[in-house]
Scaffold this motif. Structure first.
Motif, PDB file in Angstrom:
ATOM      1  N   GLY A   1     -10.302 -10.443  -4.691  1.00  0.00           N
ATOM      2  CA  GLY A   1      -9.731  -9.752  -3.544  1.00  0.00           C
ATOM      3  C   GLY A   1      -8.870  -8.592  -3.995  1.00  0.00           C
ATOM      4  N   ILE A   2      -8.367  -7.851  -3.029  1.00  0.00           N
ATOM      5  CA  ILE A   2      -7.571  -6.663  -3.322  1.00  0.00           C
ATOM      6  C   ILE A   2      -6.092  -6.988  -3.191  1.00  0.00           C
ATOM      7  CG2 ILE A   2      -6.975  -4.347  -2.524  1.00  0.00           C
ATOM      8  CD1 ILE A   2      -9.806  -3.788  -2.107  1.00  0.00           C
ATOM      9  N   LEU A   3      -5.336  -6.631  -4.225  1.00  0.00           N
ATOM     10  CA  LEU A   3      -3.881  -6.705  -4.152  1.00  0.00           C
ATOM     11  C   LEU A   3      -3.411  -5.326  -3.691  1.00  0.00           C
ATOM     12  CD1 LEU A   3      -3.108  -8.572  -7.504  1.00  0.00           C
ATOM     13  CD2 LEU A   3      -3.562  -9.526  -5.255  1.00  0.00           C
ATOM     14  N   ARG A   4      -2.937  -5.265  -2.473  1.00  0.00           N
ATOM     15  CA  ARG A   4      -2.605  -3.976  -1.869  1.00  0.00           C
ATOM     16  C   ARG A   4      -1.358  -3.366  -2.504  1.00  0.00           C
ATOM     17  NH1 ARG A   4      -1.644  -4.463   3.951  1.00  0.00           N
ATOM     18  NH2 ARG A   4      -0.510  -6.308   3.323  1.00  0.00           N
ATOM     19  N   GLU A   5      -1.495  -2.108  -2.926  1.00  0.00           N
ATOM     20  CA  GLU A   5      -0.395  -1.337  -3.509  1.00  0.00           C
ATOM     21  C   GLU A   5       0.391  -2.172  -4.537  1.00  0.00           C
ATOM     22  OE1 GLU A   5       1.932   0.703  -0.575  1.00  0.00           O
ATOM     23  OE2 GLU A   5       0.171   1.596   0.354  1.00  0.00           O
ATOM     24  N   ALA A   6      -0.353  -2.861  -5.397  1.00  0.00           N
ATOM     25  CA  ALA A   6       0.268  -3.801  -6.334  1.00  0.00           C
ATOM     26  C   ALA A   6       0.783  -3.142  -7.605  1.00  0.00           C
ATOM     27  CB  ALA A   6      -0.742  -4.884  -6.708  1.00  0.00           C
ATOM     28  N   ILE A   7       0.245  -1.977  -7.964  1.00  0.00           N
ATOM     29  CA  ILE A   7       0.571  -1.351  -9.242  1.00  0.00           C
ATOM     30  C   ILE A   7       1.052   0.081  -8.999  1.00  0.00           C
ATOM     31  CG2 ILE A   7      -0.322  -0.689 -11.521  1.00  0.00           C
ATOM     32  CD1 ILE A   7      -0.493  -3.671 -11.130  1.00  0.00           C
ATOM     33  N   ASN A   8       2.143   0.440  -9.664  1.00  0.00           N
ATOM     34  CA  ASN A   8       2.655   1.808  -9.596  1.00  0.00           C
ATOM     35  C   ASN A   8       1.969   2.617 -10.695  1.00  0.00           C
ATOM     36  OD1 ASN A   8       4.143   4.179  -9.798  1.00  0.00           O
ATOM     37  ND2 ASN A   8       6.077   3.180  -9.317  1.00  0.00           N
ATOM     38  N   VAL A   9       1.007   3.440 -10.305  1.00  0.00           N
ATOM     39  CA  VAL A   9       0.232   4.254 -11.251  1.00  0.00           C
ATOM     40  C   VAL A   9       0.779   5.676 -11.207  1.00  0.00           C
ATOM     41  CG1 VAL A   9      -2.052   5.101 -11.899  1.00  0.00           C
ATOM     42  CG2 VAL A   9      -1.801   2.809 -10.924  1.00  0.00           C
ATOM     43  N   LYS A  10       1.610   5.983 -12.195  1.00  0.00           N
ATOM     44  CA  LYS A  10       2.189   7.323 -12.334  1.00  0.00           C
ATOM     45  C   LYS A  10       2.856   7.792 -11.038  1.00  0.00           C
ATOM     46  CE  LYS A  10      -1.363   8.430 -15.741  1.00  0.00           C
ATOM     47  NZ  LYS A  10      -2.261   7.290 -15.564  1.00  0.00           N
ATOM     48  N   GLY A  11       3.628   6.875 -10.437  1.00  0.00           N
ATOM     49  CA  GLY A  11       4.409   7.246  -9.259  1.00  0.00           C
ATOM     50  C   GLY A  11       3.732   6.982  -7.924  1.00  0.00           C
ATOM     51  N   VAL A  12       2.496   6.487  -7.932  1.00  0.00           N
ATOM     52  CA  VAL A  12       1.776   6.209  -6.686  1.00  0.00           C
ATOM     53  C   VAL A  12       1.412   4.728  -6.654  1.00  0.00           C
ATOM     54  CG1 VAL A  12      -0.293   6.723  -5.326  1.00  0.00           C
ATOM     55  CG2 VAL A  12       0.824   8.550  -6.626  1.00  0.00           C
ATOM     56  N   PHE A  13       1.781   4.039  -5.589  1.00  0.00           N
ATOM     57  CA  PHE A  13       1.410   2.637  -5.457  1.00  0.00           C
ATOM     58  C   PHE A  13      -0.067   2.537  -5.126  1.00  0.00           C
ATOM     59  CE2 PHE A  13       5.997   2.405  -4.743  1.00  0.00           C
ATOM     60  CZ  PHE A  13       6.306   1.425  -5.663  1.00  0.00           C
ATOM     61  N   ALA A  14      -0.811   1.799  -5.950  1.00  0.00           N
ATOM     62  CA  ALA A  14      -2.265   1.760  -5.842  1.00  0.00           C
ATOM     63  C   ALA A  14      -2.778   0.336  -5.673  1.00  0.00           C
ATOM     64  CB  ALA A  14      -2.888   2.380  -7.091  1.00  0.00           C
ATOM     65  N   ASP A  15      -3.821   0.202  -4.856  1.00  0.00           N
ATOM     66  CA  ASP A  15      -4.506  -1.077  -4.708  1.00  0.00           C
ATOM     67  C   ASP A  15      -5.219  -1.420  -6.020  1.00  0.00           C
ATOM     68  OD1 ASP A  15      -3.768  -0.870  -2.057  1.00  0.00           O
ATOM     69  OD2 ASP A  15      -5.793  -0.510  -1.305  1.00  0.00           O
ATOM     70  N   HIS A  16      -5.326  -2.712  -6.304  1.00  0.00           N
ATOM     71  CA  HIS A  16      -6.086  -3.178  -7.461  1.00  0.00           C
ATOM     72  C   HIS A  16      -6.870  -4.429  -7.078  1.00  0.00           C
ATOM     73  CE1 HIS A  16      -4.076  -0.256  -9.896  1.00  0.00           C
ATOM     74  NE2 HIS A  16      -4.721  -0.664 -10.971  1.00  0.00           N
ATOM     75  N   ILE A  17      -8.049  -4.560  -7.674  1.00  0.00           N
ATOM     76  CA  ILE A  17      -8.868  -5.745  -7.447  1.00  0.00           C
ATOM     77  C   ILE A  17      -8.503  -6.787  -8.499  1.00  0.00           C
ATOM     78  CG2 ILE A  17     -11.217  -6.679  -7.338  1.00  0.00           C
ATOM     79  CD1 ILE A  17     -12.168  -3.816  -6.704  1.00  0.00           C
ATOM     80  N   MET A  18      -8.296  -8.014  -8.049  1.00  0.00           N
ATOM     81  CA  MET A  18      -8.072  -9.127  -8.965  1.00  0.00           C
ATOM     82  C   MET A  18      -9.423  -9.727  -9.330  1.00  0.00           C
ATOM     83  SD  MET A  18      -6.269 -11.328 -10.660  1.00  0.00           S
ATOM     84  CE  MET A  18      -4.557 -11.310 -10.105  1.00  0.00           C
TER      85      MET A  18
END
Length: 196
Positions: A160-177
């Motif tokens: 599933g998708i972890l919504r806005e789970a990771i801060n990628v260079k200043g932008v909160f981004a969704d990631h798939i687990m």
């Protein structure tokens, strides 16, 4: 089993074409070749690195993890040339829950030849056989199709998708687990042997 039991003296791992070994200061030039590449680091929380000195600082940090017996990555080395072409390993490990997360990066000039899949498969085997893990996880950007293919080739499944789970260079981004369970991996090994 404790983290120190494995990472107190991280052993090398060999595959058909690769050696996964501790990173060293001799790797600065090879590592800078990919850590400075915006395409390699586009989905990561860091980079691209701006100078060999910055890469050397990164390597010294990893060396400090080795010295403390902490979870730390392997350098991915091409047997044919002895050159370091990437990094692969565990980000963290919970021995109590027998669970860990993997990550990997590869010099762009070696993409598309199965090296990432080979390295990740070796790390997964190490995790289940040497670390006695029950579950291995990986987080990946939905847009990182090549990385998702690597995970699927080694048998990992999206959960599933972890919504806005990771801060990628200043932008909160969704990631798939993604995950792979020990019993799923063991069943796949048996099936592979039966095919031979």
């Amino acid at each position: 089993m404790q983290i120190q039991d494995i990472f107190g003296d991280l052993p090398s791992v060999e595959t058909e074409r690769l050696v996964l070994r501790k990173v060293s200061l001799d790797d600065v030039a090879d590592q800078f070749a990919w850590t400075s590449d915006p395409l390699v680091t586009q989905f990561l929380t860091w980079g691209p690195e701006r100078s060999p000195a910055e890469t050397e600082r990164s390597i010294r940090y990893i060396l400090s993890l080795y010295a403390q017996g902490q979870v730390s990555p392997w350098a991915v080395v091409l047997k044919e040339t002895g050159r370091q072409i990437g990094s692969c390993g565990f980000n963290w490990w919970s021995p109590v829950h027998r669970r860990a997360e993997i990550s990997y990066m590869l010099n762009r000039h070696y993409w598309g030849r199965g090296f990432a899949t080979e390295a990740v498969a070796a790390v997964i085997r190490f995790g289940f056989e040497r670390m006695d893990l029950n579950r291995i996880e990986a987080l990946v950007s939905p847009a990182n199709l090549a990385s998702r293919r690597v995970l699927e080739k080694v048998g990992m499944r999206p959960e599933g998708i972890l919504r806005e789970a990771i801060n990628v260079k200043g932008v909160f981004a969704d990631h798939i687990m993604y995950s792979l369970l020990r019993r799923e991996w063991a069943q796949a090994q048996v099936a592979r042997r039966e095919e031979v």
